[in-house]
Every structure is written in structure tokens, then in C-alpha cells.
Scaffold this active site. Structure first.
Site, short mmCIF file in Angstrom:
data_model
loop_
_atom_site.label_atom_id
_atom_site.label_comp_id
_atom_site.label_asym_id
_atom_site.label_seq_id
_atom_site.Cartn_x
_atom_site.Cartn_y
_atom_site.Cartn_z
N ASP A 115 -6.14 -5.00 -3.09
CA ASP A 115 -5.10 -4.16 -3.67
C ASP A 115 -4.75 -4.72 -5.03
O ASP A 115 -4.79 -5.94 -5.24
CB ASP A 115 -3.86 -4.14 -2.77
N ASP A 132 -6.26 4.04 -1.50
CA ASP A 132 -4.96 4.42 -0.94
C ASP A 132 -4.43 5.69 -1.60
O ASP A 132 -3.87 6.56 -0.93
CB ASP A 132 -3.93 3.29 -1.14
#
Length: 176
Positions: A115, A132
Site C-alpha cells: 500500500d 483498492d
């Protein structure tokens, strides 16, 4: 043509996800943060062993199994309804591309998902990635599809004018 465009956009989403993750891994050190758009967006390299908001951290096999089940459900929806609706098709393509992007990470990065997108103006919001974004956009489109479908179904069932309802009744059938 729209279906081809959706499939191509989903493939590009998956490529963008994997490329950006590769870039972050090779150009950042873990936990390093750099502003991208001052005061708006930082690139902050973190590993996430969990799902959304770090839930189920360390339970890689459960997350992989859940992703596979969700992808099977999406494919079933696509085969059942997806080709009838462009909105459904787009939503499923985005969910599948995003799910696949994070699944690749879980399998090939030791259970970690890379991330790196950090909203500077929302410091407590979790760091996330391109995959995401695809899942969230796809889910939003899927919810919109179901809302529009439900609204459309209810409009078809209920006549707008009571006079129309009387015309729909067959004169041969007894009224109850």
C-alpha cells in the site's frame, strides 16, 4: 464496444496496480513517505498483512480464500447478468482486476499487500493502493446497478396511474 473497453480498462488497472507497487518497492524504503501532491496525497510505503483497515491481519489464507470466493461470485454474476448490463459488466471487471491485483501481492509478497497512497488531509485513513481503488469503484458501480435495477423493477410492477391498473385486469377473470 463498451464491453471491450471495460475489459481493456480493467487490464490497464491491473497493470497500473502492479507497476506502481513495483515502483514503490524498488524506489522507497519501508515506511518511507514522500509528498506527491503537497497537502493532499503522499506516497507512503507500507505492508498490509490484512484486509481493509488491516482487518484479519496475518490471516493470509482466509483473505485469499475470501478473495477467491468473491471472484467466483463476480464471475457467476457476470455470466448470469453481466452481458445484459454495461454497468454490471464494468463493475465486475473493476472488482476482479482489483481483487486480482491484491491477490498477486498476497501470493508473491509473503502475504503482504503493498500500500502506498496516503491521503494527507485524512491522516487516520488507511494507506491504500490502485487495486483498492478498483475494488471500491467496482463495488460502488455494483451498488448503483442494484439500486437502478430495483428502482426499474418497482416501476415496472406498479402502474403509474390507477386507471392503467383497471385496464390491465381481464374482463374474463372474476375480481376478488
Amino acid at each position: 464496444m463498451s464491453y471491450i473497453l471495460a475489459a481493456v480498462c480493467s487490464a490497464l488497472l491491473l497493470v497500473a496496480d502492479q507497476w506502481t507497487k513495483h515502483y514503490i518497492v524498488t524506489h522507497f524504503t519501508l515506511s518511507e513517505s514522500r509528498p506527491f501532491i503537497e497537502g493532499v496525497l503522499d506516497f507512503t510505503y507500507v505492508h498490509n498483512k490484512g484486509g481493509a483497515w488491516g482487518m484479519l491481519s496475518g490471516y493470509t489464507w482466509i483473505l485469499l480464500a475470501a478473495t477467491i470466493v468473491i471472484m467466483i461470485i463476480c464471475i457467476a454474476l457476470l455470466l448470469k447478468n453481466g452481458f445484459k448490463s454495461k454497468l454490471m459488466f464494468w463493475s465486475i471487471c473493476f472488482i476482479l482486476a482489483g481483487g486480482l491485483g491484491n491477490m498477486i501481492d498476497r501470493i508473491f509478497r509473503g502475504g503482504n499487500v503493498v500500500d502506498f497512497l496516503h491521503l494527507h488531509f485524512m491522516p487516520n485513513f488507511p494507506v491504500f493502493n490502485v487495486a483498492d481503488c478498483g475494488v471500491v469503484i467496482g463495488c460502488g458501480l455494483l451498488i448503483l446497478y442494484f439500486i437502478l435495477d430495483a428502482f426499474g423493477s418497482s416501476r415496472k410492477k406498479a402502474p403509474a396511474d390507477p386507471a392503467d391498473a383497471a385496464q390491465d385486469e381481464s374482463p374474463c377473470e372474476p375480481k376478488s
